[in-house]
Design a protein around this motif. Structure first.
Motif, PDB file in Angstrom:
ATOM      1  N   ARG A 185       0.948  -1.065   0.380  1.00  0.00           N
ATOM      2  CA  ARG A 185       0.279  -0.311  -0.222  1.00  0.00           C
ATOM      3  C   ARG A 185       0.982   1.425   0.141  1.00  0.00           C
ATOM      4  O   ARG A 185       2.484   1.428  -0.152  1.00  0.00           O
ATOM      5  CB  ARG A 185      -1.057   0.314   1.160  1.00  0.00           C
ATOM      6  N   PRO A 203      -3.066  -8.542 -12.194  1.00  0.00           N
ATOM      7  CA  PRO A 203      -3.391  -6.952 -11.776  1.00  0.00           C
ATOM      8  C   PRO A 203      -3.625  -7.080 -10.467  1.00  0.00           C
ATOM      9  O   PRO A 203      -3.811  -5.711  -9.669  1.00  0.00           O
ATOM     10  CB  PRO A 203      -5.150  -7.121 -11.830  1.00  0.00           C
ATOM     11  N   ALA A 204      -3.474  -7.550  -8.699  1.00  0.00           N
ATOM     12  CA  ALA A 204      -3.311  -7.477  -8.046  1.00  0.00           C
ATOM     13  C   ALA A 204      -1.784  -6.277  -6.994  1.00  0.00           C
ATOM     14  O   ALA A 204      -2.210  -5.576  -6.717  1.00  0.00           O
ATOM     15  CB  ALA A 204      -3.620  -8.533  -6.739  1.00  0.00           C
ATOM     16  N   MET A 206      -0.224  -4.606  -9.620  1.00  0.00           N
ATOM     17  CA  MET A 206      -0.522  -3.411 -10.140  1.00  0.00           C
ATOM     18  C   MET A 206      -1.396  -2.326  -9.479  1.00  0.00           C
ATOM     19  O   MET A 206      -1.012  -1.272  -9.537  1.00  0.00           O
ATOM     20  CB  MET A 206      -1.120  -3.477 -11.950  1.00  0.00           C
ATOM     21  N   ALA A 207      -2.536  -2.848  -9.146  1.00  0.00           N
ATOM     22  CA  ALA A 207      -2.607  -1.911  -8.048  1.00  0.00           C
ATOM     23  C   ALA A 207      -2.680  -1.190  -6.661  1.00  0.00           C
ATOM     24  O   ALA A 207      -3.408  -0.373  -6.266  1.00  0.00           O
ATOM     25  CB  ALA A 207      -4.995  -3.046  -7.714  1.00  0.00           C
ATOM     26  N   MET A 208      -1.290  -1.730  -6.277  1.00  0.00           N
ATOM     27  CA  MET A 208      -1.004  -0.943  -5.183  1.00  0.00           C
ATOM     28  C   MET A 208       0.106  -0.625  -5.777  1.00  0.00           C
ATOM     29  O   MET A 208       0.622   0.451  -4.274  1.00  0.00           O
ATOM     30  CB  MET A 208       0.789  -2.727  -4.719  1.00  0.00           C
ATOM     31  N   SER A 210       1.563   3.446  -6.848  1.00  0.00           N
ATOM     32  CA  SER A 210       0.926   4.704  -7.733  1.00  0.00           C
ATOM     33  C   SER A 210       1.648   5.054  -9.115  1.00  0.00           C
ATOM     34  O   SER A 210       2.298   5.411  -9.591  1.00  0.00           O
ATOM     35  CB  SER A 210       1.596   5.795  -6.775  1.00  0.00           C
ATOM     36  N   ARG A 223       3.950   2.999 -11.112  1.00  0.00           N
ATOM     37  CA  ARG A 223       3.195   1.578 -11.976  1.00  0.00           C
ATOM     38  C   ARG A 223       4.148   1.866 -13.406  1.00  0.00           C
ATOM     39  O   ARG A 223       4.271   0.808 -14.027  1.00  0.00           O
ATOM     40  CB  ARG A 223       1.575   2.900 -12.705  1.00  0.00           C
ATOM     41  N   GLU A 327     -11.201  -3.148 -21.220  1.00  0.00           N
ATOM     42  CA  GLU A 327     -10.244  -3.181 -20.290  1.00  0.00           C
ATOM     43  C   GLU A 327      -8.983  -4.070 -20.909  1.00  0.00           C
ATOM     44  O   GLU A 327      -9.377  -4.658 -21.986  1.00  0.00           O
ATOM     45  CB  GLU A 327     -10.789  -4.288 -18.779  1.00  0.00           C
TER      46      GLU A 327
END
Length: 373
Positions: A185, A203-204, A206-208, A210, A223, A327
């Motif tokens: 995070r 994807p999980a 990548m979601a972390m 910024s 990113r 997507e």
């Protein structure tokens, strides 16, 4: 390639790419010469057993300070190009002087996106890198911002470093950043945990990330670094994110094991690595849910599943594949022109011959010519 399973294994790499960001190299418009001298000494130590390539930012920032341009030279595309033209000279001298103290020859190599998107030019760049390393030089690579435009530029040197590593056949990439690595995070949040190893950028994962560049000097962010890791892992190359703000960044990362290691894919192929690393698709094919599910099972893109065609592309061009909600699913080499794709979208194979005037091909994008996002 050398097997990289831990950060310490980077010291056994046969060929290593080190990326240095603007904020590490430049402070308030002036080069951090003492920091660079330490890094050059660490590179000299690594070269006792490995070949090293440097991907260095900093030209725009250095040039803007020299020209007195506002916003670090990023106020406009023209300012950035002018700043880069001046800064590239200074950046090359900085690296030449720092490495020269250790008897190492620095070689400047400026590239644009097209140099690594076009297969022939990609092979030329690969040959140049190989010859420089064979001759004992350290290539110092940067994007040629003096001619690149917003539409065709890499946009950050993290992804450029991964593409250079691929072209050079490197074992690993080390991205020196202003954080210790990838956290689960925002690292400023209480309880944030540094991930030591990542086996695949999902994807999980990548979601972390910024997308912001904390320094305001560069154009990358976490990113962009994860996108670089995707390019590297597809090519069978390990990638590390480590903190470069410390006086001896390589020693801290490799000896103390502080950073995030992204493991390479074991089944990587050169062709799919090149396809996955390309950044400028000529168009987009949007597919329905059924086709998206089939792609998850390793199928090809068929005309029956296409619901929209964007762009003006020729047969053999790279196109992106998007799902029904926009997507991004992947990209690959298309077997038809854009006009032909529009003519047969939604049609089953037995219906396509009448529309095309000839027997249809097996797929619009064959699975062997496609990589997933």
């Amino acid at each position: 390639m050398t097997s990289i399973a831990t950060l310490a294994d980077l010291r056994t790499a046969r060929r290593l790419v080190i990326k240095v960001g603007s904020a590490l190299l430049v402070e308030r418009g002036a080069p951090r010469t003492e920091w660079l001298a330490t890094l050059a000494a660490e590179i000299a130590e690594l070269r006792q057993h490995a070949e090293v390539i440097v991907v260095s930012s900093g030209a725009i920032t250095l040039g803007a300070a020299r020209l007195g341009l506002a916003k670090g030279g990023r106020g406009s595309l023209a300012d950035a190009q002018a700043s880069a033209s001046v800064g590239q000279v200074k950046l090359a001298r900085l690296w030449s002087d720092a490495l020269g103290l250790h008897g190492i020859t620095a070689a400047q190599m400026l590239v644009t996106l097209g140099d690594l998107e076009d297969r022939r030019r990609y092979l030329n760049a690969s040959a140049t890198l190989g010859r420089l390393l064979e001759a004992g030089a350290v290539p110092v690579v940067n994007e040629n911002d003096s001619v690149a435009t917003e539409e065709i530029r890499f946009g950050d040197n993290d992804r450029l470093a991964a593409r250079v590593a691929q072209a050079a056949g490197a074992d690993a990439v080390l991205l020196l950043s202003d954080v210790d690595g990838l956290y689960d995070r925002d690292p400023h949040e209480a309880g944030a945990v540094l991930l030591e190893r990542v086996d695949g950028v999902t994807p999980a994962i990548m979601a972390m990330a910024s997308g912001a560049s904390s320094s305001g000097l560069g154009s990358g962010g976490m990113r962009a670094k994860l996108q670089a890791a995707q390019i590297a892992e597809r090519a069978g190359i390990a990638l590390v994110i480590a903190n470069g703000t410390h006086p001896s960044p390589l020693t801290r990362a490799l000896d103390q094991g502080i950073g995030t290691l992204f493991l390479p894919q074991a089944d990587a192929s050169a062709r799919k690595a090149w396809l996955g690393g390309r950044l400028a698709p000529a168009g987009v094919l949007s597919v329905d849910a059924g086709c998206m599910n089939a792609l998850d099972q390793g199928a090809s893109v068929l005309a029956a599943g296409i619901i929209e065609v964007e762009g003006d592309f020729a047969r053999g061009d790279l196109v992106a594949v998007h799902g029904p909600k926009g997507e991004r699913l992947g990209q690959g080499l298309v077997e038809y022109t854009a006009g032909e794709c529009r003519a047969i979208l939604g049609l089953r194979q037995e219906q396509q011959a009448d529309r095309l005037g000839y027997a249809p091909r097996a797929a619009v994008i064959h699975r062997d010519h496609m990589v997933r996002a």
